[in-house]
Design an enzyme around this catalytic site. Sequence first.
Site, PDB file in Angstrom:
ATOM      1  N   SER A  99      -8.807  -1.404  -5.957  1.00  0.00           N
ATOM      2  CA  SER A  99      -8.451  -1.961  -4.654  1.00  0.00           C
ATOM      3  C   SER A  99      -8.068  -3.440  -4.736  1.00  0.00           C
ATOM      4  CB  SER A  99      -9.604  -1.727  -3.682  1.00  0.00           C
ATOM      5  OG  SER A  99      -9.205  -1.930  -2.356  1.00  0.00           O
ATOM      6  N   ASP A 242      -3.239  -5.118   0.104  1.00  0.00           N
ATOM      7  CA  ASP A 242      -4.011  -5.348  -1.119  1.00  0.00           C
ATOM      8  C   ASP A 242      -3.472  -4.420  -2.204  1.00  0.00           C
ATOM      9  OD1 ASP A 242      -5.025  -2.945  -0.185  1.00  0.00           O
ATOM     10  OD2 ASP A 242      -7.093  -3.380  -0.741  1.00  0.00           O
ATOM     11  N   ASP A 244      -4.151  -1.570  -3.544  1.00  0.00           N
ATOM     12  CA  ASP A 244      -3.914  -0.136  -3.347  1.00  0.00           C
ATOM     13  C   ASP A 244      -3.437   0.174  -1.930  1.00  0.00           C
ATOM     14  OD1 ASP A 244      -6.366  -0.596  -2.116  1.00  0.00           O
ATOM     15  OD2 ASP A 244      -7.194   1.351  -2.676  1.00  0.00           O
ATOM     16  N   ASP A 246      -4.610  -0.021   1.061  1.00  0.00           N
ATOM     17  CA  ASP A 246      -5.403   0.612   2.122  1.00  0.00           C
ATOM     18  C   ASP A 246      -5.875  -0.414   3.148  1.00  0.00           C
ATOM     19  OD1 ASP A 246      -7.369  -0.631   0.596  1.00  0.00           O
ATOM     20  OD2 ASP A 246      -8.720   1.100   0.547  1.00  0.00           O
TER      21      ASP A 246
END
Length: 446
Positions: A99, A242, A244, A246
């Site tokens: 992440s 960010d 990833d 999400d």
Amino acid sequence: MKLFGTDGVRGKAGEKLSAQTAMRLAMAAGIYFRKYSATNVILVGKDTRKSGYMIETAIVAGLTAVGYNVLQIGPMPTPAIAFLTENMRCDAGIMISASHNPYYDNGIKFFDNCGDKIEENIEAEIEKIYYDDEMIANAQKTMTEIGANKRIDDVIGRYIVQIKNSFPKELTLKNLRVVLDVANGAAYKVAPTVFSELGADVIVINDEPNGSNINQSCGALHPEELANEVKRLRADIGFAFDGDADRLVVVDENGEVVHGDAVLGVLATYLNEKKALKGGAVVATVMSNAALEDYLKSHKIKLLRANVGDKYVLEMMKENGINFGGEQSGHVIFNDYAKTGDGLVTSMQVVAMMLKKGKKASEIFKAIKPYPQILLNLKITEKKPLEKIAGLKELEKNLEKDGIRSLFRYSGTENVIRLLLEGKNQNLVEKRMNEVEKFFIKALNA
């Protein structure tokens, strides 16, 4: 050793998260998912970290060793994995990402066949299998029973259609100038494509991933460059993702970073005005600012608080029949469009709201002015149970007397304690935070 943290398995690539660990974990997961298998296919995606190649190869080896067929779809956002796992009727989905963490960390997240993050009891079962040598040995296939893997590059189109479907069909982004900071991460292809196809004038920064520059002084954790670019280019709005994708951070046309709770609150009232807010409530977390609660109350919307972590937010949303929630860090869940926090879905709703209201971002988001809040991440050497720390209860009582809300919690992925203080007097909050920091330095050998 416990494998799973608050968001899957995470650690330094090659150390805690080695190729051996990834392969064995994939085998354990394969053994678990086999019990409920419908298609004998598991989807695997990743972000843009260099170590993703190593971990992906290890996961594919582990899954095929226990007889699973694997679809590899390359760099894609975490919410895309959640969507595609269900959309392509896979038994499970696996996302390789840490992440917002630096490039040298990596992680493994699991999704069930409905695209939901697996629950803690399933994590515990997979962990139990991981440590069972006999079960792992007996599950390995031979000859024709070994699984196959297939790399497919065209599934990005399915996800793009899904994102565009969350945007009102009667609207266009033709007169909107948007700056996107894709954090050299998983959204580097998909985010610009979506905005361009909807007609926006798109400027993209940090879109050249090299394996080690993901989240590096950019993206949702470092929106300073985005803020400067929005001002310089006279854009209408800026969005930072960010690694990833999400989570999402919003920057208004003046280059001001919008507080995450302001994004949540304003979107909640927008949904409510459209009669699209189910349950008359929003789920946020214990970290959310009290100003959000007061704002929602003034609009007759209830605020429920979950533990930190988008999976806990989603759990509470499901339990209470609520379709909207999120965290001030930028994870926002529109359950009508996504199974998890999705930065792109959130960005679509923000621009739709701006167009529907006919107002600038700064005008819309000024409706919520967060109360002074300080969050301090303190590095520690030990995670002593909080209830066993002498004097902590007394400290909390004294803070309450001063009208200061406090929250102290350990990070699930790092040796860090997060210290949060919030009150209406900035100077008092700062003064008390100095005292709280000294207290925890002494108590936890920080």
